[in-house]
Structure formats: structure tokens, C-alpha cells
Design a protein around this motif. Structure first.
Motif, PDB file in Angstrom:
ATOM      1  N   PRO A 225       0.985  -1.053  -0.694  1.00 36.60           N
ATOM      2  CA  PRO A 225      -0.309   0.044   0.029  1.00 36.60           C
ATOM      3  C   PRO A 225       0.538   1.357  -0.113  1.00 36.60           C
ATOM      4  CG  PRO A 225      -0.757  -1.221   2.006  1.00 36.60           C
ATOM      5  CD  PRO A 225       0.386  -2.558   0.874  1.00 36.60           C
ATOM      6  N   ASN A 226       1.574   1.375   0.897  1.00 33.72           N
ATOM      7  CA  ASN A 226       2.739   2.351   1.053  1.00 33.72           C
ATOM      8  C   ASN A 226       3.909   3.137  -0.890  1.00 33.72           C
ATOM      9  OD1 ASN A 226       2.291   3.179   3.653  1.00 33.72           O
ATOM     10  ND2 ASN A 226       3.927   2.062   3.988  1.00 33.72           N
ATOM     11  N   VAL A 227       3.748   2.191  -1.326  1.00 31.87           N
ATOM     12  CA  VAL A 227       4.213   2.108  -2.286  1.00 31.87           C
ATOM     13  C   VAL A 227       3.022   2.868  -3.247  1.00 31.87           C
ATOM     14  CG1 VAL A 227       5.701   1.007  -4.439  1.00 31.87           C
ATOM     15  CG2 VAL A 227       6.134   0.552  -2.203  1.00 31.87           C
ATOM     16  N   ARG A 228       2.170   1.830  -3.159  1.00 27.06           N
ATOM     17  CA  ARG A 228       0.946   2.101  -4.419  1.00 27.06           C
ATOM     18  C   ARG A 228       0.477   3.424  -4.209  1.00 27.06           C
ATOM     19  NH1 ARG A 228      -2.255  -1.824  -2.352  1.00 27.06           N
ATOM     20  NH2 ARG A 228      -3.368  -0.127  -1.845  1.00 27.06           N
ATOM     21  N   THR A 229       0.714   3.899  -3.138  1.00 25.15           N
ATOM     22  CA  THR A 229       0.504   5.654  -2.229  1.00 25.15           C
ATOM     23  C   THR A 229       1.417   6.345  -3.234  1.00 25.15           C
ATOM     24  OG1 THR A 229      -0.739   4.262  -0.611  1.00 25.15           O
ATOM     25  CG2 THR A 229      -0.426   7.004  -0.882  1.00 25.15           C
ATOM     26  N   THR A 230       2.212   6.023  -3.259  1.00 25.72           N
ATOM     27  CA  THR A 230       3.627   7.106  -3.864  1.00 25.72           C
ATOM     28  C   THR A 230       3.205   7.113  -5.155  1.00 25.72           C
ATOM     29  OG1 THR A 230       4.724   5.625  -4.435  1.00 25.72           O
ATOM     30  CG2 THR A 230       5.411   6.393  -2.637  1.00 25.72           C
ATOM     31  N   PHE A 231       2.517   6.492  -6.382  1.00 26.56           N
ATOM     32  CA  PHE A 231       2.234   6.481  -7.725  1.00 26.56           C
ATOM     33  C   PHE A 231       0.640   6.846  -7.486  1.00 26.56           C
ATOM     34  CE2 PHE A 231       4.329   1.891  -8.623  1.00 26.56           C
ATOM     35  CZ  PHE A 231       5.478   2.370  -8.011  1.00 26.56           C
ATOM     36  N   LEU A 232      -0.202   6.597  -6.440  1.00 28.79           N
ATOM     37  CA  LEU A 232      -1.550   7.285  -6.808  1.00 28.79           C
ATOM     38  C   LEU A 232      -1.228   8.996  -6.412  1.00 28.79           C
ATOM     39  CD1 LEU A 232      -3.515   4.827  -4.686  1.00 28.79           C
ATOM     40  CD2 LEU A 232      -3.754   5.333  -7.377  1.00 28.79           C
TER      41      LEU A 232
ATOM     42  N   GLN B  69       9.191  10.027   5.449  1.00 27.22           N
ATOM     43  CA  GLN B  69       9.065  10.876   3.814  1.00 27.22           C
ATOM     44  C   GLN B  69       8.112  10.363   3.585  1.00 27.22           C
ATOM     45  OE1 GLN B  69      11.741   7.250   2.414  1.00 27.22           O
ATOM     46  NE2 GLN B  69      13.414   8.078   3.254  1.00 27.22           N
ATOM     47  N   GLY B  70       7.043   9.931   3.671  1.00 28.80           N
ATOM     48  CA  GLY B  70       5.626   9.788   3.366  1.00 28.80           C
ATOM     49  C   GLY B  70       4.756  10.930   4.157  1.00 28.80           C
ATOM     50  N   LEU B  71       5.260  11.609   4.930  1.00 30.29           N
ATOM     51  CA  LEU B  71       4.659  13.132   5.352  1.00 30.29           C
ATOM     52  C   LEU B  71       5.082  13.893   5.055  1.00 30.29           C
ATOM     53  CD1 LEU B  71       2.522  14.425   7.399  1.00 30.29           C
ATOM     54  CD2 LEU B  71       4.978  14.058   9.033  1.00 30.29           C
TER      55      LEU B  71
ATOM     56  N   ASP C 112       8.124  19.836  -6.440  1.00 26.59           N
ATOM     57  CA  ASP C 112       7.477  18.239  -7.149  1.00 26.59           C
ATOM     58  C   ASP C 112       9.120  17.745  -6.974  1.00 26.59           C
ATOM     59  OD1 ASP C 112       6.559  15.945  -8.790  1.00 26.59           O
ATOM     60  OD2 ASP C 112       8.299  17.390 -10.511  1.00 26.59           O
ATOM     61  N   ALA C 113      10.543  18.124  -6.446  1.00 29.32           N
ATOM     62  CA  ALA C 113      11.697  17.487  -6.610  1.00 29.32           C
ATOM     63  C   ALA C 113      11.575  16.694  -5.109  1.00 29.32           C
ATOM     64  CB  ALA C 113      13.056  18.834  -6.415  1.00 29.32           C
ATOM     65  N   VAL C 114      11.385  17.720  -4.479  1.00 30.47           N
ATOM     66  CA  VAL C 114      11.253  16.961  -3.384  1.00 30.47           C
ATOM     67  C   VAL C 114      10.427  15.631  -2.941  1.00 30.47           C
ATOM     68  CG1 VAL C 114      10.787  16.983  -0.764  1.00 30.47           C
ATOM     69  CG2 VAL C 114      11.864  19.365  -1.920  1.00 30.47           C
ATOM     70  N   SER C 115      10.072  15.465  -3.318  1.00 25.89           N
ATOM     71  CA  SER C 115       8.637  14.750  -3.753  1.00 25.89           C
ATOM     72  C   SER C 115       8.991  13.231  -4.536  1.00 25.89           C
ATOM     73  CB  SER C 115       6.922  14.959  -4.654  1.00 25.89           C
ATOM     74  OG  SER C 115       6.703  13.748  -5.161  1.00 25.89           O
ATOM     75  N   ALA C 116       9.879  13.699  -5.515  1.00 27.33           N
ATOM     76  CA  ALA C 116      10.406  12.915  -6.795  1.00 27.33           C
ATOM     77  C   ALA C 116      11.454  12.359  -5.544  1.00 27.33           C
ATOM     78  CB  ALA C 116      10.413  13.457  -7.786  1.00 27.33           C
ATOM     79  N   VAL C 117      12.307  13.084  -4.961  1.00 29.32           N
ATOM     80  CA  VAL C 117      13.432  12.062  -4.134  1.00 29.32           C
ATOM     81  C   VAL C 117      13.294  10.683  -3.458  1.00 29.32           C
ATOM     82  CG1 VAL C 117      14.709  12.392  -2.691  1.00 29.32           C
ATOM     83  CG2 VAL C 117      15.059  13.822  -4.860  1.00 29.32           C
ATOM     84  N   PHE C 118      11.338  10.957  -2.908  1.00 26.33           N
ATOM     85  CA  PHE C 118      11.156  10.476  -1.365  1.00 26.33           C
ATOM     86  C   PHE C 118      10.690   9.057  -2.170  1.00 26.33           C
ATOM     87  CE2 PHE C 118      12.634  13.763   1.779  1.00 26.33           C
ATOM     88  CZ  PHE C 118      13.631  12.838   2.083  1.00 26.33           C
ATOM     89  N   ARG C 119       9.541   9.725  -3.423  1.00 33.01           N
ATOM     90  CA  ARG C 119       8.825   8.676  -4.130  1.00 33.01           C
ATOM     91  C   ARG C 119       9.893   7.579  -4.311  1.00 33.01           C
ATOM     92  NH1 ARG C 119       6.408  10.609  -8.517  1.00 33.01           N
ATOM     93  NH2 ARG C 119       7.309  12.134  -8.095  1.00 33.01           N
TER      94      ARG C 119
END
Length: 464
Positions: free
Chosen positions: A262-269, A326-328, A378-385
Motif C-alpha cells: 500500500p505505501n508504494v502504491r500510494t506514491t504512484f496515486l 518520508q510519506g509526510l 516536485d523535486a522533493v516529492s520525486a526524491v522520496f517517492r
């Protein structure tokens, strides 16, 4: 306190703020790949800008530029998942090398149609589709290679460095692309891309063999690259034979595995929500003509502004390697993205669609600030996703999930171009940006409400 003491006291502070370059120092293969991809990415941005401008010049329609997204999206979805399965079954170096050759050939064909002045939107759509098909195989291979070149603890730093490289290309490429098109036409932009792409071919060719690996076979490096190890050291693996089966069942296995994570899937969603609802690139050609003026030059500046924010976020990313929740951080980064895109739309509303004969400098500056903030978010989000995907996925599934990842990160913006292009044709570019940014925020938090565990994702105890 003397000057030397002051300087020495600043070093640890700067080390904690600036990007961590350890992966470049300790892994020669990663270092070559980073340089090679960085140079070739610069060329690819010339083509992205040139294709959009060429379609707009031939049609005068923002929607026609958005339709490019459909021709890129279909092969990306069709081959992205299958490409990931190839990556899990065959030597990743060989897969990346073959796909890179295909990309180089398509770039050459784009240059040829420009020099021959074919002037066909259909030809451009077809070549973009072929380019997207090769990219759908090439990118998962490259991304799945990186966790085999650096240790897990260095992955956030490695991903931040990748973000810097990519963002620099996004900064310089659009400006250079628009400049080249304005002065010498589309052919020179495509030709330079073909020349620069040779750097990527060289970097992939120099990689060591990276065969598929069974779950649990990956171990710590026998010797750290750059510190007594081989120039081509990779993370050590067991040489157990692996049956190579690549088909629909392999792709389905990857999707079934994702359904249990679910956590990996949420990064995609959450990324899909941000890109489909609020990706503004399709609006920029019209903004340069109808709102701010300046034509192709304004389009290049606005595209570069987005990337400047990402570059700054990467350069000052030292603290990212120490982030635990990282999710937060992803959640708030995407929220900031949505607010920034809405602010960009608000700037356009204030400027108005007046078709100015000269560039409106004040409006351009304000729009650039909004897009730079979006790029940093977007860069910060991309690093952690990317980090969550790499650390929470076993190596034998990493290629298939990287295939899903590339469908999301490349297909989402393409679909977003269609969505915002259609909205712009209905009620204007400015309101399309405002509505898209606000809708992005609402949808992301609805997703997180359905998956509250994601906000508690702990990098010290990763749970996929």
C-alpha cells in the motif's frame, strides 16, 4: 575567532545543507552514468520543446499540442509494464543499451523530418510514439540499475543527485531549445539532441554486467567502489541461475505484488493526481503568445523556471538524507505543488489574455516564481517517492515496479497535457491552471485519508 576557524566551522554546516555527493565519489559506474545521463537529458529537452513548438506552429492549437500526450502515453503504458518485466529477466545493462540505441535512431528521424521540411503533424505524432515506446523500456532499466551501484543508505543522496542533473537539463534545455528554434529552426535542435545522446550510450556501455537476481541474493558490496574496489564494482549477488520468462503473466505478477504494497502504491496515486490534474507544460506556448508575450522565448523561460526550482531543491538537499517521515514530506510537497500551480493561474488571470505585442516583464517574473516553487516541491516529492520504491521493493521485482513508476511519472504528465489542454480550450489557460492546482490538493488528501499509514511511513523501518 580567526578566518581559518570561521571557515572550518562553516564546513559541517554546508555539508549538512548542500547535496551529498558521496555516491559520485565511491561508485565510478554511478558517476559515469550520472554524467552521461545528465548530458543526454539536456539534449532530450531540446527535442521536447522543439516538438511542442513545431506542432503549435503547424496547427496554432493548444489542444493539438496536448494530443502529443496521447501518442506518448499509449506506447508508454503498453510497453512500460512489459519493459519492467524485461529488466527483471535479462541483464539490465543490455536492456538499457538496446533501448538507448532505439531512442537515438528515433531522434535522428526527428532531425531528418525537420531538415526535409516534411511539415506533417502526423509524422511528429508517430515519431513521438516510437520515442515513448523506447523510453518505456530504457528508463526502468536505468532506474533499476542504480540500487545495484550504490548502497541502500546512499539511495536518497543518489536520487537527489539524479534530480539535480535532470533539473539542470530542464533549466538549460528549454531555454536553449527555444533559442535554437527561434534562430535556426527545428532541425538544429533535434540534431544537437542526437549528438548529445552519445553520452548516454557511452555511460551505459561502460556499465558492468547487471544480471537479474533472486530475492534475498543481494548483499553488501564486497568492496566499496572507489575505495579499493573495482572500477566497475556493483552490489554483490548470488550467481544462481534464473529462468527467463517474460510475458503477460510476469507483468501480472508485478501488478499483484504492487496490490499488496500500500505505501508504494500510494506514491504512484498521489503523483498521478498531481500530474494529471495540475501539470502546466501544455499551457506554456499559449501563455507566451496570449498572456505574457515573447512567444518561444517566454515558453523557454517559463519551462526553465520550473527546473530552476528543482535545481535549487537538489543543491540544498543535504537535509533530505536525514528525513525519517518520508510519506509526510511527500504529502506536503505535493500540496505545495498544487498551490504553486494555482498561483501560476492566478498570475495569468491578473495579466489577462490581451495578446501583448511585447513581453510583460512583471507578469513573467511572477509566473516564473510560481513555477519555480512548483519545481522545488516536485523535486522533493520525486526524491522520496523513488527512494521508497527502491528500498521497499526486492530486486527481482524492482524492474516491474520501476516500469509502473515510469508509466506514472511520464504517462501522468502526458495525460495531464490532454486534460489541461482540453480545459484550456473550454474556459482558458488561466482558469485551467487555477482549477487544476486546487483539484490536485483535494484529490491528494482524499487519497491520503484512505491510506493514513502512508503519512506515518518511517524510513528507519520501511514498510512497503
Amino acid at each position: 575567532m580567526g578566518r581559518c576557524e570561521v571557515a572550518s566551522s562553516l564546513v559541517p554546516r554546508l555539508d549538512g545543507i548542500l547535496a551529498d555527493t558521496t555516491p559520485l565519489r565511491v561508485s565510478p559506474p554511478f558517476r559515469r552514468l550520472w554524467w552521461g545521463l545528465g548530458i543526454s537529458n539536456l539534449g532530450s529537452q531540446l527535442t521536447v520543446v522543439a516538438v511542442g513548438l513545431q506542432v503549435y506552429a503547424l496547427t496554432g492549437s493548444t489542444l493539438a499540442v496536448g494530443v502529443l500526450g496521447i501518442f506518448a502515453l499509449v506506447p508508454l503504458v503498453a510497453l512500460g509494464l512489459y519493459g519492467g518485466a524485461l529488466v527483471d529477466a535479462y541483464d539490465r545493462r543490455k536492456v538499457a543499451l538496446l533501448a538507448s540505441w532505439a531512442l537515438w535512431v528515433v531522434t535522428g528521424l526527428l532531425a531528418l523530418q525537420a531538415w526535409l521540411d516534411v511539415g506533417s503533424v502526423g509524422v511528429l505524432y508517430g515519431l513521438v510514439a516510437l520515442q515513448s515506446a523506447a523510453f518505456a523500456i530504457n528508463n526502468p532499466a536505468r532506474s533499476a540499475i542504480i540500487p545495484r551501484l550504490v548502497e541502500p543508505r546512499l539511495l536518497p543522496a543518489a536520487n537527489a543527485l539524479q534530480t539535480i542533473s535532470w533539473s539542470i537539463a530542464l533549466t538549460v534545455g528549454p531555454l536553449l531549445g527555444a533559442f535554437l528554434v527561434a534562430l535556426w529552426g527545428y532541425g538544429i535542435a533535434y540534431t544537437i539532441d542526437a549528438v548529445l545522446f552519445a553520452a548516454a550510450l557511452w555511460a551505459v556501455w561502460r556499465l558492468p554486467s547487471i544480471p537479474p537476481v533472486l530475492t534475498g541474493d543481494v548483499s553488501e558490496p564486497a568492496s566499496t567502489p572507489g575505495h579499493g574496489g573495482s572500477d566497475n564494482s556493483v552490489i554483490a549477488i548470488d550467481d544462481a541461475p534464473r529462468r527467463k520468462v517474460v510475458g503477460i503473466s510476469s507483468v501480472v505478477d508485478g501488478l499483484r505484488y504492487l496490490a499488496t504494497r500500500p505505501n508504494v502504491r500510494t506514491t504512484f496515486l498521489v503523483d498521478l493526481a498531481a500530474m494529471i490534474l495540475a501539470f502546466p507544460r501544455v499551457l506554456l506556448p499559449a501563455v507566451g503568445v496570449l498572456f505574457i508575450g515573447g512567444g518561444e522565448t517566454t515558453t523557454g523561460i517559463l519551462s526553465a523556471a520550473f527546473a530552476v526550482g528543482a535545481v535549487l531543491a537538489g543543491v540544498f538537499s543535504g537535509a533530505l538524507s536525514r528525513v525519517r517521515w518520508q510519506g509526510l514530506v511527500i504529502a506536503w510537497a505535493i500540496t505545495a505543488w498544487g498551490l504553486s500551480i494555482a498561483a501560476f493561474g492566478a498570475v495569468l488571470l491578473l495579466v489577462g489574455s490581451t495578446n501583448p505585442p511585447q513581453m510583460l516583464v512583471g507578469g513573467l517574473v511572477a509566473a516564473c516564481v510560481a513555477l519555480a516553487l512548483a519545481g522545488a516541491s516536485d523535486a522533493v516529492s520525486a526524491v522520496f517517492r523513488q527512494t521508497i520504491l527502491q528500498t521497499a521493493t526486492p530486486d527481482d521485482m524492482r524492474g516491474r515496479l520501476q516500469g509502473v513508476f515510469i508509466v506514472v511519472v511520464a504517462g501522468g504528465p502526458r495525460l495531464g497535457e490532454v486534460v489541461l489542454g482540453a480545459q484550456a480550450s473550454w474556459f482558458g489557460e488561466a482558469w485551467a491552471a487555477v482549477a487544476g492546482g486546487l483539484a490536485c490538493i483535494v484529490v491528494v488528501w482524499l487519497i491520503l485519508r484512505a491510506q493514513p499509514r502512508f503519512l506515518k511511513y518511517d524510513a528507519l523501518h520501511p514498510e512497503p
